[in-house]
Write a protein that holds these residues in place. Structure first.
Motif, PDB file in Angstrom:
ATOM      1  N   LEU A  24       1.106  -1.115   0.548  1.00 59.11           N
ATOM      2  CA  LEU A  24      -0.025   0.284  -0.002  1.00 59.11           C
ATOM      3  C   LEU A  24       0.713   1.524  -0.094  1.00 59.11           C
ATOM      4  N   MET A  25       0.736   2.294  -1.007  1.00 56.58           N
ATOM      5  CA  MET A  25       1.493   3.269  -0.947  1.00 56.58           C
ATOM      6  C   MET A  25       0.787   4.612  -0.542  1.00 56.58           C
ATOM      7  N   ASP A  26       1.175   5.883  -0.114  1.00 59.42           N
ATOM      8  CA  ASP A  26       1.085   7.045   0.333  1.00 59.42           C
ATOM      9  C   ASP A  26      -0.274   7.236  -0.873  1.00 59.42           C
ATOM     10  N   GLY A  27      -1.518   7.109  -0.285  1.00 55.42           N
ATOM     11  CA  GLY A  27      -2.328   8.116  -0.946  1.00 55.42           C
ATOM     12  C   GLY A  27      -3.918   7.098  -1.163  1.00 55.42           C
ATOM     13  N   GLN A  28      -3.936   6.191  -3.041  1.00 52.43           N
ATOM     14  CA  GLN A  28      -5.230   5.949  -3.444  1.00 52.43           C
ATOM     15  C   GLN A  28      -4.110   4.929  -4.363  1.00 52.43           C
ATOM     16  N   THR A  29      -3.233   4.219  -4.207  1.00 55.52           N
ATOM     17  CA  THR A  29      -3.000   3.018  -5.152  1.00 55.52           C
ATOM     18  C   THR A  29      -1.937   2.107  -4.222  1.00 55.52           C
ATOM     19  N   VAL A  47      -1.458   0.349  -9.054  1.00 55.48           N
ATOM     20  CA  VAL A  47      -3.066   0.331  -9.525  1.00 55.48           C
ATOM     21  C   VAL A  47      -3.860   1.874  -8.510  1.00 55.48           C
ATOM     22  N   SER A  48      -4.591   2.467  -8.848  1.00 53.24           N
ATOM     23  CA  SER A  48      -5.144   3.528  -8.602  1.00 53.24           C
ATOM     24  C   SER A  48      -6.164   2.711  -7.863  1.00 53.24           C
ATOM     25  N   LEU A  49      -6.834   2.917  -6.630  1.00 54.47           N
ATOM     26  CA  LEU A  49      -7.561   1.794  -5.428  1.00 54.47           C
ATOM     27  C   LEU A  49      -8.975   2.735  -5.728  1.00 54.47           C
ATOM     28  N   PRO A  50      -8.905   3.879  -5.872  1.00 56.03           N
ATOM     29  CA  PRO A  50     -10.840   4.224  -5.927  1.00 56.03           C
ATOM     30  C   PRO A  50     -11.607   3.705  -7.794  1.00 56.03           C
ATOM     31  N   LEU A  51      -9.916   3.346  -8.301  1.00 53.44           N
ATOM     32  CA  LEU A  51     -10.949   3.050  -9.619  1.00 53.44           C
ATOM     33  C   LEU A  51     -10.898   1.567  -9.694  1.00 53.44           C
ATOM     34  N   MET A  52     -10.124   1.180  -8.495  1.00 52.35           N
ATOM     35  CA  MET A  52     -10.641  -0.604  -9.190  1.00 52.35           C
ATOM     36  C   MET A  52     -11.465  -1.167  -8.331  1.00 52.35           C
ATOM     37  N   LEU A  53     -12.238   0.145  -7.863  1.00 49.47           N
ATOM     38  CA  LEU A  53     -13.990  -0.464  -6.369  1.00 49.47           C
ATOM     39  C   LEU A  53     -14.593  -0.208  -7.043  1.00 49.47           C
ATOM     40  N   GLU A  54     -14.073   1.171  -8.478  1.00 49.68           N
ATOM     41  CA  GLU A  54     -15.470   1.872  -9.029  1.00 49.68           C
ATOM     42  C   GLU A  54     -16.199   0.728 -10.568  1.00 49.68           C
ATOM     43  N   ARG A  79     -12.798   4.160  -1.039  1.00 50.12           N
ATOM     44  CA  ARG A  79     -14.381   4.312  -1.174  1.00 50.12           C
ATOM     45  C   ARG A  79     -14.733   3.889  -2.294  1.00 50.12           C
ATOM     46  N   ARG A  80     -15.931   3.143  -2.318  1.00 45.49           N
ATOM     47  CA  ARG A  80     -17.187   3.225  -3.334  1.00 45.49           C
ATOM     48  C   ARG A  80     -18.561   3.653  -2.740  1.00 45.49           C
ATOM     49  N   SER A  81     -19.270   4.939  -2.102  1.00 47.85           N
ATOM     50  CA  SER A  81     -20.384   4.634  -1.393  1.00 47.85           C
ATOM     51  C   SER A  81     -21.236   6.331  -2.121  1.00 47.85           C
ATOM     52  N   ARG A  82     -22.576   5.823  -2.260  1.00 47.89           N
ATOM     53  CA  ARG A  82     -23.067   7.240  -1.255  1.00 47.89           C
ATOM     54  C   ARG A  82     -23.748   8.598  -0.941  1.00 47.89           C
ATOM     55  N   GLY A  83     -22.551   8.206   0.172  1.00 44.79           N
ATOM     56  CA  GLY A  83     -22.569   9.258   1.694  1.00 44.79           C
ATOM     57  C   GLY A  83     -22.108   7.976   2.682  1.00 44.79           C
ATOM     58  N   THR A  84     -22.043   8.595   4.214  1.00 47.27           N
ATOM     59  CA  THR A  84     -21.600   7.760   4.767  1.00 47.27           C
ATOM     60  C   THR A  84     -22.474   7.360   6.193  1.00 47.27           C
TER      61      THR A  84
END
Length: 523
Positions: A24-29, A47-54, A79-84
């Protein structure tokens, strides 16, 4: 950097396995590294983690749940969500170690898990289970009722089938084209054919008599155009062995469960024996009537002999006178002509008496024709005048114009002879001086004959059974005369009754239908 140092350390640990390692790198990769065996080079990929989840988490999951990727220190990296989601909401975690050291994928519901909500699912499951049990019970009961209904239906069908098979009346169902749909065992026995030979068979049927085929086809066409009206007729069938039988057929409309006229249901009765019995009964009635005529003539023998002696004596006298005139050669043509005319008249009179006796004693079938009753009444009264004179009785004939009747002349003469002789004998025994009255009157669509005497009348204890066989009001009577009279009247579809006569005596009334009512033209 620190990430590079971690990656270098992991590569050293996985150097011997020749497998990729992740960090795991700093940030979202996330960085993937691979060092091939025997090589100093390192292959890395980020690899981009948000892109992987999306790309790998469906949208409909993100609509209902919040999907987070956390590292070992519970820091959200993607994260992949529409809210908290609510902190108290139910969640589920999936470890990503390996390949990512300390990484966790957490899925959290947006709604909090209230006590009622937590109990709702078990309650729903329990409710569904109870509903399933009730549904199974209802299905079981329905299956039981269905089996019971099927059993009752089978029993009812078997009972109805047994009823149909036990009938002695033949049943036959056919469609509008005349094709046989059903026959019962009684019909098969009646015609001598099996059901397999008849069901589905087209016209002409094998049981039709050859000489009745055209008649039967015309009747079938009449059924087709006549509508759903029951019909009855008599015909003849030919059995499989070649013998023929007379049958009575009743055709009724065959209506299905939807109220549609599907064809015709026929009930067939064998009337061969009934017709034979009817013929025997008619022969017996004719024999009885002939016996009655012979008895009547036997009782009138002396009167008839006296009646014949008169014309025969006159013939002899006229013949002797004519012969004397011829011998004396005084044969005046005018005188001889007068004598011979009188002789011929007396011969005709004797011949009529003899022919009347022959007709009465002859065995014959009834022959119906349109008759004028006035002539029959007058001639019968004239035939009995001699017998009436012997007993001191006068016959009075009162005839009015009446309609013609369809009748057998000899039988009607026998009827009137019996009624008039009964009246003559009753008046002779009582010493009555009044006349026996024979009247003819028209009635509504009928002709009425009445024979009225001045005898002692009918005793009340005999009145109800006066027309029964072997019932007589005379000491030496056989009791068949009035029974024969009733049979003759019923044969002519008329009615014979009696009533007391005003002033003493009895009136016998004969009502006969007019010939016009029977559809017969007057002769």
């Amino acid at each position: 950097t620190r990430a590079d140092e971690e990656l270098a350390a992991q590569l050293r640990r996985a150097e011997a396995r020749a497998r990729p390692v992740y960090a795991l790198m700093d940030g979202q990769t996330v960085t993937m590294g691979l060092r091939p065996q025997g090589s100093d080079e390192v292959i890395t990929a980020t690899v981009s983690l948000p892109l992987m989840l999306e790309r790998h988490i469906p949208w409909w999951i993100a609509e209902q749940y919040a999907v987070w990727l956390l590292d070992g220190s519970d820091t959200v990296r993607a994260r992949r969500s529409r809210g908290t989601p609510e902190p108290e909401g139910p969640s589920h975690s999936i470890s990503f170690d390996p390949p990512l050291p300390g990484a966790v994928l957490r899925i959290t519901s947006y709604e909090g898990a209230a006590p009622f909500a937590r109990a709702l699912l078990p309650a729903a499951i329990a409710g569904l289970a109870a509903f399933a049990i009730l549904a199974l019970l209802a299905l079981y009961r329905n299956a039981q009722r269905r089996r019971a209904a099927e059993l009752r239906l089978n029993e009812e069908m078997a009972f109805r089938r047994s009823m149909e098979e036990s009938l002695t009346v033949g049943l036959r169902a056919k469609d509008h084209a005349g094709r046989v749909l059903y026959v019962n065992s009684a019909f098969c026995k009646l015609v001598g054919w099996n059901a397999e030979d008849l069901v589905g068979h087209d016209q002409p049927m094998p049981y039709w008599a050859p000489d009745r085929i055209e008649e039967t086809l015309r009747r079938q066409r009449a059924l087709a155009v006549g509508g759903a009206e029951p019909q009855a007729f008599e015909t003849r069938f030919r059995r499989s062995d070649g013998t023929e039988i007379d049958v009575q057929v009743y055709e009724a409309p065959l209506i299905d469960a939807k109220g549609m006229h599907r064809g015709w249901m026929g009930s067939i009765i064998d009337i061969t024996e009934a017709r034979r019995a009817a013929r025997l009964a008619r022969e017996q009635e004719e024999s009885l009537a002939r016996t009655g005529r012979l008895v009547t003539l036997g009782e009138m023998a002396s009167t008839l002999a006296h009646e014949l002696n008169q014309p025969l004596a006159a013939i002899a006298s006229y013949a002797a006178g004519a012969a004397n005139l011829l011998r004396q050669e005084r044969a005046d043509p005018a005188l001889l002509s007068s004598a011979l005319a009188k002789l011929s008249h007396q011969a005709d009179r004797a011949g009529q008496i003899i022919r009347r006796i022959q007709d009465l004693v002859r065995k014959r079938e009834p022959r119906f024709s349109a008759l004028d009753l006035a002539t029959v009444v007058r001639e019968t009264a004239g035939f009995l005048e001699a017998d009436a004179r012997v007993r001191g009785v006068r016959i009075a004939v009162d005839v009015a114009p009446a309609p013609l009747v369809l009748a057998d002349r000899i039988l009607l003469e026998q009827l009137l002879i019996n009624l008039m002789r009964n009246g003559i004998e009753a008046m002779g025994e009582a010493g009555a001086v009044d006349a026996l009255t024979v009247s003819l009157r028209p009635g509504p669509a009928r002709a009425v004959i009445e024979v009225a005497d001045r005898g002692p009348g009918i005793a009340p204890e005999v009145a109800d059974r006066l027309f029964d066989a072997f019932t007589s009001t005379k000491a030496e009577g056989m009791g068949i005369g009035l029974n024969i009279c009733r049979t003759i009247v019923e044969m002519h579809r008329g009615r014979l009754t009696h009533r007391p006569r005003e002033g003493g005596g009895t009136v016998f009334r004969v009502a006969l239908p007019a010939a016009a009512e029977e559809g017969v033209a007057a002769e």
